[in-house]
Write an enzyme that holds these catalytic residues in place. Structure first.
Site, PDB file in Angstrom:
ATOM      1  N   TYR A 195      10.994  12.961 -12.508  1.00  0.00           N
ATOM      2  CA  TYR A 195      12.236  12.179 -12.516  1.00  0.00           C
ATOM      3  C   TYR A 195      12.663  11.830 -11.091  1.00  0.00           C
ATOM      4  O   TYR A 195      13.026  10.683 -10.798  1.00  0.00           O
ATOM      5  CB  TYR A 195      13.367  12.936 -13.214  1.00  0.00           C
ATOM      6  CG  TYR A 195      13.256  12.998 -14.708  1.00  0.00           C
ATOM      7  CD1 TYR A 195      13.379  11.859 -15.493  1.00  0.00           C
ATOM      8  CD2 TYR A 195      13.050  14.205 -15.360  1.00  0.00           C
ATOM      9  CE1 TYR A 195      13.295  11.916 -16.879  1.00  0.00           C
ATOM     10  CE2 TYR A 195      12.962  14.282 -16.740  1.00  0.00           C
ATOM     11  CZ  TYR A 195      13.086  13.133 -17.486  1.00  0.00           C
ATOM     12  OH  TYR A 195      13.003  13.195 -18.854  1.00  0.00           O
ATOM     13  N   HIS A 216       0.832  -1.199   0.000  1.00  0.00           N
ATOM     14  CA  HIS A 216       0.000   0.000   0.000  1.00  0.00           C
ATOM     15  C   HIS A 216       0.869   1.253   0.000  1.00  0.00           C
ATOM     16  O   HIS A 216       1.741   1.413   0.831  1.00  0.00           O
ATOM     17  CB  HIS A 216      -0.919  -0.009   1.222  1.00  0.00           C
ATOM     18  CG  HIS A 216      -1.834   1.160   1.275  1.00  0.00           C
ATOM     19  ND1 HIS A 216      -2.285   1.684   2.451  1.00  0.00           N
ATOM     20  CD2 HIS A 216      -2.396   1.911   0.302  1.00  0.00           C
ATOM     21  CE1 HIS A 216      -3.086   2.709   2.206  1.00  0.00           C
ATOM     22  NE2 HIS A 216      -3.165   2.863   0.903  1.00  0.00           N
ATOM     23  N   ASP A 226      -4.652   3.791  -4.918  1.00  0.00           N
ATOM     24  CA  ASP A 226      -4.824   4.284  -3.551  1.00  0.00           C
ATOM     25  C   ASP A 226      -6.032   5.219  -3.470  1.00  0.00           C
ATOM     26  O   ASP A 226      -6.211   6.087  -4.317  1.00  0.00           O
ATOM     27  CB  ASP A 226      -3.562   5.028  -3.123  1.00  0.00           C
ATOM     28  CG  ASP A 226      -3.403   5.112  -1.615  1.00  0.00           C
ATOM     29  OD1 ASP A 226      -4.419   5.076  -0.895  1.00  0.00           O
ATOM     30  OD2 ASP A 226      -2.258   5.217  -1.154  1.00  0.00           O
ATOM     31  N   MET A 274       3.233  13.227 -16.181  1.00  0.00           N
ATOM     32  CA  MET A 274       4.294  14.205 -16.365  1.00  0.00           C
ATOM     33  C   MET A 274       3.722  15.406 -17.118  1.00  0.00           C
ATOM     34  O   MET A 274       3.154  15.248 -18.198  1.00  0.00           O
ATOM     35  CB  MET A 274       5.469  13.619 -17.145  1.00  0.00           C
ATOM     36  CG  MET A 274       6.624  14.587 -17.305  1.00  0.00           C
ATOM     37  SD  MET A 274       7.925  13.995 -18.399  1.00  0.00           S
ATOM     38  CE  MET A 274       8.701  12.774 -17.372  1.00  0.00           C
ATOM     39  N   TYR A 284       5.472  12.615 -23.528  1.00  0.00           N
ATOM     40  CA  TYR A 284       4.787  12.786 -22.245  1.00  0.00           C
ATOM     41  C   TYR A 284       3.886  11.603 -21.911  1.00  0.00           C
ATOM     42  O   TYR A 284       2.836  11.759 -21.287  1.00  0.00           O
ATOM     43  CB  TYR A 284       4.028  14.119 -22.188  1.00  0.00           C
ATOM     44  CG  TYR A 284       4.971  15.290 -22.225  1.00  0.00           C
ATOM     45  CD1 TYR A 284       5.640  15.698 -21.076  1.00  0.00           C
ATOM     46  CD2 TYR A 284       5.236  15.955 -23.426  1.00  0.00           C
ATOM     47  CE1 TYR A 284       6.536  16.759 -21.122  1.00  0.00           C
ATOM     48  CE2 TYR A 284       6.131  17.012 -23.470  1.00  0.00           C
ATOM     49  CZ  TYR A 284       6.779  17.410 -22.315  1.00  0.00           C
ATOM     50  OH  TYR A 284       7.669  18.455 -22.364  1.00  0.00           O
TER      51      TYR A 284
END
Length: 150
Positions: free
Chosen positions: A118, A22, A69, A79, A136
């Protein structure tokens, strides 16, 4: 081949997805991302591959087994485009569509600045490089939980 599993998921990817806990982060990367060098710094330390798939196809397969989650706002991220962080290009719309389908509702990804992405990727559990050639096509998924059966 196994029953009930998306055949696009290979053994190495399944192993990593199962081993994650998790809150652990998974990076799905396009072909231009420095996947190998970043993956060496992750928990697994090895680059995983889904070479013949677009980012959307890989996300769809991964989300067929990986819960996202529900306790955090940054359950998934994309990104951001340099100079235009609010723009959502088609590659990112494809992954958003896979997220919404898997979740059964609209759950927008958060934007992550390129260099922050990054840095975040280095802290991930694993990096999966896809065959995505559109720019992207890099994403972060945070693993959620599977509740007990009642």
């Amino acid at each position: 081949m196994l029953k009930g599993l998306d055949p696009r998921l290979n053994a190495e990817v399944l192993y990593a997805l199962r081993a994650m806990g998790h809150g652990d982060m998974l990076i799905i990367a396009d072909t231009n991302f420095p996947s190998d060098s970043i993956a060496r710094q992750t928990v697994t330390g090895d680059l995983l591959r889904m070479d013949n798939l677009t980012a959307g196809e890989a996300a769809e397969a991964i989300l067929s087994v990986l819960p996202l989650d529900t306790f955090v706002d940054d359950f998934a991220g994309r990104m951001e485009i340099v100079g235009n962080p609010g723009e959502v290009p088609p590659v990112q719309a494809d992954v958003q569509k896979a997220i919404d389908a898997a979740e059964g509702q609209s759950r927008p990804m958060v934007g992550i600045e390129r260099f922050a992405f990054y840095d975040m990727a280095k802290q991930a559990y694993a990096v999966i490089q896809t065959g995505e050639r559109r720019f992207y096509g890099c994403f972060m998924f945070r693993k959620g939980v599977i509740p007990p059966e009642e």
